[in-house]
Design a protein around this motif. Structure first.
Motif, PDB file in Angstrom:
ATOM      1  N   GLN A  41      -2.768  29.242  -3.092  1.00  0.00           N
ATOM      2  CA  GLN A  41      -1.569  29.007  -2.157  1.00  0.00           C
ATOM      3  C   GLN A  41      -0.348  29.484  -3.006  1.00  0.00           C
ATOM      4  O   GLN A  41      -0.143  28.900  -4.253  1.00  0.00           O
ATOM      5  CB  GLN A  41      -1.277  27.602  -1.639  1.00  0.00           C
ATOM      6  CG  GLN A  41      -1.930  27.356  -0.449  1.00  0.00           C
ATOM      7  CD  GLN A  41      -3.519  26.670  -0.930  1.00  0.00           C
ATOM      8  OE1 GLN A  41      -3.770  26.803  -2.413  1.00  0.00           O
ATOM      9  NE2 GLN A  41      -4.442  26.508  -0.066  1.00  0.00           N
ATOM     10  N   SER A 106      11.689  19.604   2.294  1.00  0.00           N
ATOM     11  CA  SER A 106      12.755  19.771   2.930  1.00  0.00           C
ATOM     12  C   SER A 106      14.059  19.455   2.362  1.00  0.00           C
ATOM     13  O   SER A 106      15.279  19.812   2.543  1.00  0.00           O
ATOM     14  CB  SER A 106      12.650  19.116   4.199  1.00  0.00           C
ATOM     15  OG  SER A 106      12.427  17.622   4.086  1.00  0.00           O
ATOM     16  N   THR A 128       7.950  24.449  -4.848  1.00  0.00           N
ATOM     17  CA  THR A 128       8.228  24.004  -3.344  1.00  0.00           C
ATOM     18  C   THR A 128       7.639  24.966  -2.511  1.00  0.00           C
ATOM     19  O   THR A 128       7.400  26.215  -2.734  1.00  0.00           O
ATOM     20  CB  THR A 128       9.727  23.682  -3.241  1.00  0.00           C
ATOM     21  OG1 THR A 128       9.697  23.027  -2.086  1.00  0.00           O
ATOM     22  CG2 THR A 128      10.740  24.797  -3.309  1.00  0.00           C
ATOM     23  N   GLY A 129       7.872  24.778  -1.100  1.00  0.00           N
ATOM     24  CA  GLY A 129       7.370  25.711  -0.204  1.00  0.00           C
ATOM     25  C   GLY A 129       7.124  25.039   0.979  1.00  0.00           C
ATOM     26  O   GLY A 129       7.648  23.879   1.263  1.00  0.00           O
ATOM     27  N   GLU A 130       6.477  25.757   1.737  1.00  0.00           N
ATOM     28  CA  GLU A 130       6.099  24.991   3.183  1.00  0.00           C
ATOM     29  C   GLU A 130       5.264  23.695   2.865  1.00  0.00           C
ATOM     30  O   GLU A 130       4.349  23.863   2.102  1.00  0.00           O
ATOM     31  CB  GLU A 130       5.491  26.067   4.256  1.00  0.00           C
ATOM     32  CG  GLU A 130       6.422  27.065   4.609  1.00  0.00           C
ATOM     33  CD  GLU A 130       7.564  26.778   5.454  1.00  0.00           C
ATOM     34  OE1 GLU A 130       7.393  25.630   6.149  1.00  0.00           O
ATOM     35  OE2 GLU A 130       8.664  27.379   5.234  1.00  0.00           O
ATOM     36  N   LEU A 131       5.243  22.843   3.964  1.00  0.00           N
ATOM     37  CA  LEU A 131       4.636  21.471   3.482  1.00  0.00           C
ATOM     38  C   LEU A 131       3.244  21.829   3.791  1.00  0.00           C
ATOM     39  O   LEU A 131       2.244  21.264   2.966  1.00  0.00           O
ATOM     40  CB  LEU A 131       5.103  20.343   4.479  1.00  0.00           C
ATOM     41  CG  LEU A 131       4.460  18.971   4.220  1.00  0.00           C
ATOM     42  CD1 LEU A 131       4.695  18.511   2.800  1.00  0.00           C
ATOM     43  CD2 LEU A 131       5.128  17.971   5.208  1.00  0.00           C
ATOM     44  N   ASP A 132       2.806  22.460   4.996  1.00  0.00           N
ATOM     45  CA  ASP A 132       1.398  22.569   5.272  1.00  0.00           C
ATOM     46  C   ASP A 132       0.767  23.241   4.158  1.00  0.00           C
ATOM     47  O   ASP A 132      -0.387  23.310   3.724  1.00  0.00           O
ATOM     48  CB  ASP A 132       1.212  23.368   6.405  1.00  0.00           C
ATOM     49  CG  ASP A 132       1.927  25.038   6.656  1.00  0.00           C
ATOM     50  OD1 ASP A 132       2.516  25.064   5.665  1.00  0.00           O
ATOM     51  OD2 ASP A 132       1.469  25.553   7.586  1.00  0.00           O
ATOM     52  N   GLU A 133       1.457  24.309   3.158  1.00  0.00           N
ATOM     53  CA  GLU A 133       0.769  24.992   2.144  1.00  0.00           C
ATOM     54  C   GLU A 133       0.541  23.978   1.062  1.00  0.00           C
ATOM     55  O   GLU A 133      -0.370  23.895   0.123  1.00  0.00           O
ATOM     56  CB  GLU A 133       1.793  26.189   1.602  1.00  0.00           C
ATOM     57  CG  GLU A 133       1.739  27.069   2.658  1.00  0.00           C
ATOM     58  CD  GLU A 133       0.357  28.151   2.864  1.00  0.00           C
ATOM     59  OE1 GLU A 133      -0.042  28.781   1.575  1.00  0.00           O
ATOM     60  OE2 GLU A 133      -0.185  27.928   3.622  1.00  0.00           O
ATOM     61  N   ASP A 147       2.549  13.820   5.598  1.00  0.00           N
ATOM     62  CA  ASP A 147       4.024  14.182   5.798  1.00  0.00           C
ATOM     63  C   ASP A 147       4.848  13.168   6.220  1.00  0.00           C
ATOM     64  O   ASP A 147       4.539  12.052   6.130  1.00  0.00           O
ATOM     65  CB  ASP A 147       3.779  14.955   7.517  1.00  0.00           C
ATOM     66  CG  ASP A 147       4.804  15.730   8.055  1.00  0.00           C
ATOM     67  OD1 ASP A 147       5.700  15.902   7.437  1.00  0.00           O
ATOM     68  OD2 ASP A 147       4.650  16.530   9.110  1.00  0.00           O
TER      69      ASP A 147
END
Length: 198
Positions: A41, A106, A128-133, A147
């Motif tokens: 990822q 976020s 950091t990045g998108e939470l799902d990643e 989450d």
């Protein structure tokens, strides 16, 4: 360069798990069967550059999933790691990286992560990045990331996350990990053993 797999074959019979680990034995937990393979990822570092933990120039990278608003475990763990790295020789220290993966993307902006990590060591990398990643990345190495959500009261309910510190080698594998009760001295001794002698 000798791989950690060869070194671990020699060390696995000596691996211990407690804080009273005898000298010459790992205090880290050896991943059973075969090392975790970290996911590819792509996250973003504090300079805004894309980065994958599957590609690293360091012989050993310590990886911790946490968040900057954490009141207890995260700062204690980060302080212990920072202290452990000061115990290493200059040569060994140059071989070791540290990556902090935010579980609260976020709120953990690049500037927030940089300010947080600079309190421990300016060389530490924040990702950091998108939470799902981030959740998917954690799954590849046995780290649970839940989450979080904004509450109607204005507060924030952050989901939990695993508190293990991972030892990531240059091949993208995690052969061992440490629990939150690992001391600075235990981290340093284990790192020296994992780096070994060339």
């Amino acid at each position: 360069m000798r791989s950690f797999g060869i070194l671990l074959a020699a060390l696995v019979l000596l691996a211990g798990c407690g804080s009273d680990t005898p000298e010459g034995e790992l205090s880290a937990t050896v991943v059973p069967d075969r090392p975790f393979e970290i996911g590819a990822q792509e996250l973003t570092d504090t300079d805004g550059e894309p980065r994958s933990l599957a590609e690293t120039d360091d012989r050993l990278t310590l990886v911790f999933f946490g968040y900057t608003h954490c009141p207890d475990i995260c700062p204690a763990t980060m302080q212990t790691i920072a202290s452990a790295l000061t115990r290493l020789s200059d040569a060994d220290r140059e071989e070791v990286g540290m990556a902090f993966v935010s579980t609260d993307p976020s709120r953990d902006t690049a500037p927030a992560l940089r300010r947080y990590l600079d309190r421990y060591d300016p060389s530490f990398v924040g990702l950091t990045g998108e939470l799902d990643e981030i959740v998917a990345l954690g799954r590849t190495v046995g780290i649970f990331v839940a989450d979080g959500e904004q509450l109607a009261s204005g507060g924030y309910d952050l989901g939990s996350h695993g508190s293990q510190v991972l030892a990531l080698d240059a091949a993208g594998e995690v052969p061992v990990y440490w629990g939150q009760d690992t001391s600075s001295a235990e981290f340093a001794a284990d790192i020296e053993m994992l780096l070994g002698e060339d």
